[in-house]
Every structure is written in structure tokens, then in C-alpha cells.
Design a protein around this motif. Structure first.
Motif, short mmCIF file in Angstrom:
data_model
loop_
_atom_site.label_atom_id
_atom_site.label_comp_id
_atom_site.label_asym_id
_atom_site.label_seq_id
_atom_site.Cartn_x
_atom_site.Cartn_y
_atom_site.Cartn_z
N ILE A 30 0.86 -1.19 0.00
CA ILE A 30 0.00 0.00 0.00
C ILE A 30 0.89 1.23 0.00
O ILE A 30 1.86 1.30 0.75
CB ILE A 30 -0.90 0.03 1.26
N ARG A 31 0.57 2.22 -0.87
CA ARG A 31 1.35 3.45 -0.90
C ARG A 31 0.47 4.64 -1.27
O ARG A 31 -0.60 4.50 -1.84
CB ARG A 31 2.51 3.34 -1.88
N ASP A 32 0.95 5.82 -0.92
CA ASP A 32 0.30 7.09 -1.24
C ASP A 32 0.73 7.49 -2.66
O ASP A 32 1.92 7.55 -2.94
CB ASP A 32 0.75 8.14 -0.23
N THR A 33 -0.22 7.78 -3.52
CA THR A 33 0.13 8.11 -4.90
C THR A 33 0.93 9.41 -5.01
O THR A 33 1.68 9.59 -5.96
CB THR A 33 -1.12 8.23 -5.80
N GLN A 34 0.77 10.31 -4.05
CA GLN A 34 1.51 11.57 -4.12
C GLN A 34 2.93 11.46 -3.57
O GLN A 34 3.74 12.36 -3.77
CB GLN A 34 0.74 12.66 -3.38
N HIS A 35 3.22 10.38 -2.85
CA HIS A 35 4.54 10.21 -2.23
C HIS A 35 5.02 8.77 -2.41
O HIS A 35 5.44 8.12 -1.46
CB HIS A 35 4.47 10.56 -0.74
N ARG A 36 4.97 8.28 -3.63
CA ARG A 36 5.30 6.89 -3.93
C ARG A 36 6.70 6.49 -3.46
O ARG A 36 6.90 5.37 -2.99
CB ARG A 36 5.18 6.64 -5.43
N ALA A 37 7.65 7.36 -3.61
CA ALA A 37 9.04 7.01 -3.29
C ALA A 37 9.36 7.02 -1.80
O ALA A 37 10.38 6.50 -1.38
CB ALA A 37 9.99 7.95 -4.02
N LEU A 38 8.49 7.62 -0.99
CA LEU A 38 8.80 7.75 0.43
C LEU A 38 8.69 6.44 1.19
O LEU A 38 9.58 6.10 1.97
CB LEU A 38 7.90 8.79 1.08
N ALA A 39 7.61 5.71 1.02
CA ALA A 39 7.44 4.48 1.78
C ALA A 39 6.20 3.74 1.29
O ALA A 39 5.38 4.29 0.57
CB ALA A 39 7.29 4.79 3.26
N GLU A 40 6.11 2.51 1.70
CA GLU A 40 4.92 1.72 1.46
C GLU A 40 4.70 0.81 2.66
O GLU A 40 5.64 0.49 3.38
CB GLU A 40 5.02 0.90 0.18
N LEU A 41 3.46 0.44 2.87
CA LEU A 41 3.11 -0.52 3.90
C LEU A 41 3.01 -1.89 3.24
O LEU A 41 2.53 -2.00 2.12
CB LEU A 41 1.77 -0.18 4.54
N ASN A 42 3.45 -2.91 3.94
CA ASN A 42 3.36 -4.27 3.43
C ASN A 42 2.66 -5.12 4.47
O ASN A 42 3.13 -5.24 5.60
CB ASN A 42 4.77 -4.83 3.14
N LEU A 43 1.51 -5.68 4.09
CA LEU A 43 0.71 -6.47 5.01
C LEU A 43 0.43 -7.85 4.42
O LEU A 43 0.22 -7.96 3.21
CB LEU A 43 -0.64 -5.80 5.28
#
Length: 57
Positions: A30-43
């Protein structure tokens, strides 16, 4: 994340530019479309499913 699981806009996101993208598989990313490179959640997929079930109650 592997290239075999493509990102797509969550159906729960609106059309106001504040979107969430997900890549679903054994692990849901899961990631924020406006800040793709910053981080993502993995569940694990079962946790993502439980989260969505809780949202729709």
C-alpha cells in the motif's frame, strides 16, 4: 515487491487527488500516490482483507 503484481488505485480512493495504490498478492503493498518514493506498507493478504472488512461495516 515483484513486477508480477501491478499497482492499481484502490477502489476506496476518491477522485480528489488523495489516492492510495495497492498491489495485491500473498503480501499486499500500500502506498500514497503523491509520495510513492517515500514508503509503502506491506501487510499479509489476510490482514489487508480484515482491514477492508472493518472499513465497510
Amino acid at each position: 515487491m515483484t513486477s508480477e503484481t501491478p499497482w492499481h488505485k484502490s477502489t476506496y480512493s476518491g477522485n480528489q487527488g488523495h489516492c492510495v495504490e495497492v498491489a495485491e498478492g500473498p503480501t499486499t503493498h500500500i502506498r500514497d500516490t503523491q509520495h510513492r518514493a517515500l514508503a509503502e506498507l506491506n501487510l499479509p493478504a489476510h490482514e489487508w482483507s480484515a482491514f477492508l472488512t472493518t472499513l465497510t461495516r
